[in-house]
Design a protein around this motif. Structure first.
Motif, short mmCIF file in Angstrom:
data_model
loop_
_atom_site.label_atom_id
_atom_site.label_comp_id
_atom_site.label_asym_id
_atom_site.label_seq_id
_atom_site.Cartn_x
_atom_site.Cartn_y
_atom_site.Cartn_z
N TYR A 259 0.57 -1.55 0.11
CA TYR A 259 0.01 0.15 0.06
C TYR A 259 0.95 1.16 -0.07
O TYR A 259 1.85 1.14 0.86
CB TYR A 259 -0.72 -0.04 1.55
N ASN A 260 0.54 2.25 -0.51
CA ASN A 260 1.32 3.52 -1.29
C ASN A 260 0.83 4.55 -0.06
O ASN A 260 1.29 5.30 -0.01
CB ASN A 260 1.80 3.77 -2.35
N ASP A 261 -0.97 5.00 -0.85
CA ASP A 261 -1.79 5.93 -0.22
C ASP A 261 -2.42 5.59 0.97
O ASP A 261 -3.72 4.68 0.51
CB ASP A 261 -2.23 7.19 -0.81
N ILE A 262 -2.66 6.06 1.94
CA ILE A 262 -3.70 4.72 3.38
C ILE A 262 -4.33 5.57 3.51
O ILE A 262 -3.54 6.75 4.68
CB ILE A 262 -3.01 4.26 4.38
N VAL A 263 -5.65 6.35 3.44
CA VAL A 263 -6.29 6.89 4.18
C VAL A 263 -6.91 6.01 5.77
O VAL A 263 -7.38 5.46 5.91
CB VAL A 263 -7.80 7.10 3.68
N VAL A 264 -6.87 7.19 6.92
CA VAL A 264 -7.19 6.55 8.57
C VAL A 264 -8.56 7.82 9.27
O VAL A 264 -8.04 8.62 8.96
CB VAL A 264 -5.71 6.36 9.05
N LEU B 99 0.51 8.28 5.13
CA LEU B 99 -0.65 8.22 6.21
C LEU B 99 -1.59 9.98 6.00
O LEU B 99 -1.08 10.33 5.85
CB LEU B 99 0.35 8.30 7.50
N ILE B 100 -2.57 9.16 5.74
CA ILE B 100 -3.77 9.80 5.11
C ILE B 100 -4.89 9.67 6.24
O ILE B 100 -5.52 9.39 6.59
CB ILE B 100 -4.67 10.35 3.74
N LEU B 101 -4.23 11.54 7.12
CA LEU B 101 -5.09 10.75 8.48
C LEU B 101 -6.63 11.93 8.37
O LEU B 101 -6.75 13.57 7.64
CB LEU B 101 -5.14 12.16 10.00
#
Length: 142
Positions: free
Chosen positions: A3-8, A34-36
């Protein structure tokens, strides 16, 4: 799979705290961004704002403080590539469609339950909606 771009998706609830904690390991393992994401549910204060005009401003300030605390924790855990995202509207739609799409996310991580138990009872949970509408993988943390 990497995974390269992870939305949390975070809202300050216990479930989103667990999702955030789990995401740190996944982000570090994948060397991902990490995209918060926090969605201010503007529907909840649309009517009340007629009586209290500072509600939207206070909600935005709360969202910024919340995300800043998550950023600090992520940096402490060794995450370097962090993006903060505050949106307005329905979390059910914004997270799965808009935020994930805008950032090209390949994974969304969210808690199984959030802050709004009444809405979950009446029209279904945010996590259920995310899994239904997302075009990428979704990890729901219990």
């Amino acid at each position: 799979m990497e995974y390269n771009d992870i939305v949390v998706a975070v809202d300050g609830s216990e479930a989103s705290e667990k999702a955030f904690s789990k995401s740190l390991d996944i982000v570090n393992r994948n060397n991902a961004r990490l995209i918060l994401a926090h969605v201010v549910d503007s529907r909840t204060f649309a009517t009340a704002e007629a009586y209290d005009r500072t509600l939207a401003e206070r909600s935005e300030n709360h969202a910024k403080e919340l995300l800043d605390s998550y950023v600090d924790n992520a940096k402490t855990a060794g995450v370097e590539n962090i993006v903060k995202c505050i949106e307005y509207g329905s979390p059910k739609i914004k997270i799965a469609k808009d935020i994930a799409g805008d950032f090209g996310a390949d994974l969304i991580i969210c808690g199984a339950t959030g802050m709004n138990a009444v809405e979950r009872f009446l029209i279904g949970s945010v996590s259920e909606s995310i899994t239904r509408y997302a075009t990428c993988d979704v990890l729901v943390i219990r």
